[in-house]
Design an enzyme around this catalytic site. Sequence first.
Site, PDB file in Angstrom:
ATOM      1  N   THR A  13       0.779   0.272   3.504  1.00 39.01           N
ATOM      2  CA  THR A  13       0.596   1.231   4.582  1.00 39.01           C
ATOM      3  C   THR A  13      -0.805   1.131   5.164  1.00 39.01           C
ATOM      4  OG1 THR A  13       0.631   3.574   5.141  1.00 39.01           O
ATOM      5  CG2 THR A  13       0.014   3.052   2.896  1.00 39.01           C
TER       6      THR A  13
ATOM      7  N   LYS B 239       0.118   3.098  -3.002  1.00 36.57           N
ATOM      8  CA  LYS B 239       0.211   1.809  -2.295  1.00 36.57           C
ATOM      9  C   LYS B 239      -1.000   0.934  -2.600  1.00 36.57           C
ATOM     10  CE  LYS B 239       3.927   2.481   0.251  1.00 36.57           C
ATOM     11  NZ  LYS B 239       5.135   1.666   0.102  1.00 36.57           N
TER      12      LYS B 239
ATOM     13  N   TYR C 202       0.286   9.703  -2.587  1.00 39.08           N
ATOM     14  CA  TYR C 202       1.246   8.688  -2.124  1.00 39.08           C
ATOM     15  C   TYR C 202       0.504   7.455  -1.615  1.00 39.08           C
ATOM     16  CZ  TYR C 202       3.355   5.946   1.486  1.00 39.08           C
ATOM     17  OH  TYR C 202       3.700   4.871   2.253  1.00 39.08           O
ATOM     18  N   HIS C 203      -0.433   7.667  -0.654  1.00 34.56           N
ATOM     19  CA  HIS C 203      -1.133   6.516  -0.078  1.00 34.56           C
ATOM     20  C   HIS C 203      -1.872   5.737  -1.177  1.00 34.56           C
ATOM     21  CE1 HIS C 203      -0.555   8.792   3.780  1.00 34.56           C
ATOM     22  NE2 HIS C 203      -0.433   7.579   4.278  1.00 34.56           N
TER      23      HIS C 203
ATOM     24  N   SER D 224      -3.989  10.516   0.189  1.00 31.83           N
ATOM     25  CA  SER D 224      -3.001  11.305  -0.569  1.00 31.83           C
ATOM     26  C   SER D 224      -2.631  10.507  -1.813  1.00 31.83           C
ATOM     27  CB  SER D 224      -1.733  11.556   0.259  1.00 31.83           C
ATOM     28  OG  SER D 224      -0.956  10.362   0.344  1.00 31.83           O
TER      29      SER D 224
END
Length: 382
Positions: free
Chosen positions: A144, A185, A181-182, A179
């Site tokens: 991302t 990655k 989530y990020h 975050s």
Amino acid sequence: MRIVVAGGDGFCGWPTALYLSKQGHEVTILDNLARRKWDDELRSNSVTPIATLEERVAKWKELTGKEIRTFVGDLNHYDFLREVFRQTEPEAFVHFAEQRSAPYSMIDREHAVFTQANNVLGNLNVLYAIKELAPDCHLIKLGTMGEYGTPNIDIEEGYIEIEHKGRKDLLPYPKQPGSFYHLSKVHDSHNIMLACKIWGIRATDLNQGVVYGLHTDETRMDPLLVNRVDYDGVFGTALNRFLIQAAIGHDLTVYGSGGQTRAFLNIQDTVRCIEIAAENPAEPGEFRVFNQFTEYFSVKDLAQMVKKVAEEEGLTTEIAHLENPRVEAEEHYYHAVNTKLKDLGLEPHLLTDEVLKDILKVALEHKDRVIKENVLPSISWK
Ligand code: NAD
Ligand code: USQ
């Protein structure tokens, strides 16, 4: 080419599987259908009514004669994953199969831990399966743009040349994600980089921006092939959310001042980028990074574009500046490089009023499905 699309029941994966199948590739979908369960958990839904995975692939076969095999299971069940590799012998493994919502990862400890375990360990299993069962298989991994954050210098494609105390090196570009989530990655990227170095795996990390739209030529072929579209405060993303908000007469939910600038691309370009990566594989041992986006916009500019188009369609639309539930810079420098995919043949579908109207039309057709209580953001980073 034999291609596994992991996460092939999701928003990016489903149209990609169809497109690759249409192009003549032998496509297999692997998915644990978790995304549908997260809708149940959040009491939410896709604006478009989506068919089951079985119905989807059966309709595709009926319309095109092409078979897409499906395996329903979890990347974190290694025996299952090995079996998929054994039966499919993939030449490319397209990896979309992660928990992809930043707000979901910030709900609480459990959701942060789940997100990182699901994503980081699932990806590590994929790396081991490639090493063990298909060492020449090209991993095409969805990363991302948010891995980079919003640095005050230009964002390069994965690597930056740094001169330090008279010496130079090409180093991984610094990562400052916003975050859990990020961050998952970023952890994935590091694991893939090591696997390429030590085992000679070939991998492409596609640092994708926010995807908008829903249709591709293939998903338009039949209502049973329609793609999902998220609008809720957890899984909905900026532009698609604004268009659906306009359709139901909700104020457009700009967080804070709206100066946050992000990279975007149309779902039609997502599917093409995957094809480009598959047709031009990384070399053995190469950890290649492409920035996968076509344009960037501030959130405030997107809201203004949606308001203008919605008003032309006779809708009354207001822009609201909500207190930002996230911790992020609202005014910042943003310039990111995206030449590698274009050099390999990507011809971007840019954001025009027609494109906005097309998505708005779908939102209007299905606006009765929107659960209004789910529209406002409910998860705070703090
Ligand atoms: P999505 O949630 O719609 O699809 C992901 C799919 O993966 C779902 O069908 C889910 O059931 C499946 N999945 C999740 N964990 C799994 C596991 N452990 N085993 C098997 N299947 C699993 O998400 P999306 O929007 O299609 O995103 C796909 C990928 O692209 C993600 O990795 C995401 O991080 C990345 N990405 C998405 C966007 C975007 O705007 N949607 C932008 C940049 C990057
Ligand atoms: N935002 C608003 N209002 C909204 C929704 C979002 O102002 O109603 C703002 C957010 O604060 C943020 C920006 O818009 O500054 C983008 O938010 P988003 O929810 O559209 O996107 P994000 O959380 O970054 O995540 C999405 C996908 C994720 C993917 C990422 C690409 O869910 O899977 O990795 O986009 S990127 O943004 O490039 O990292």
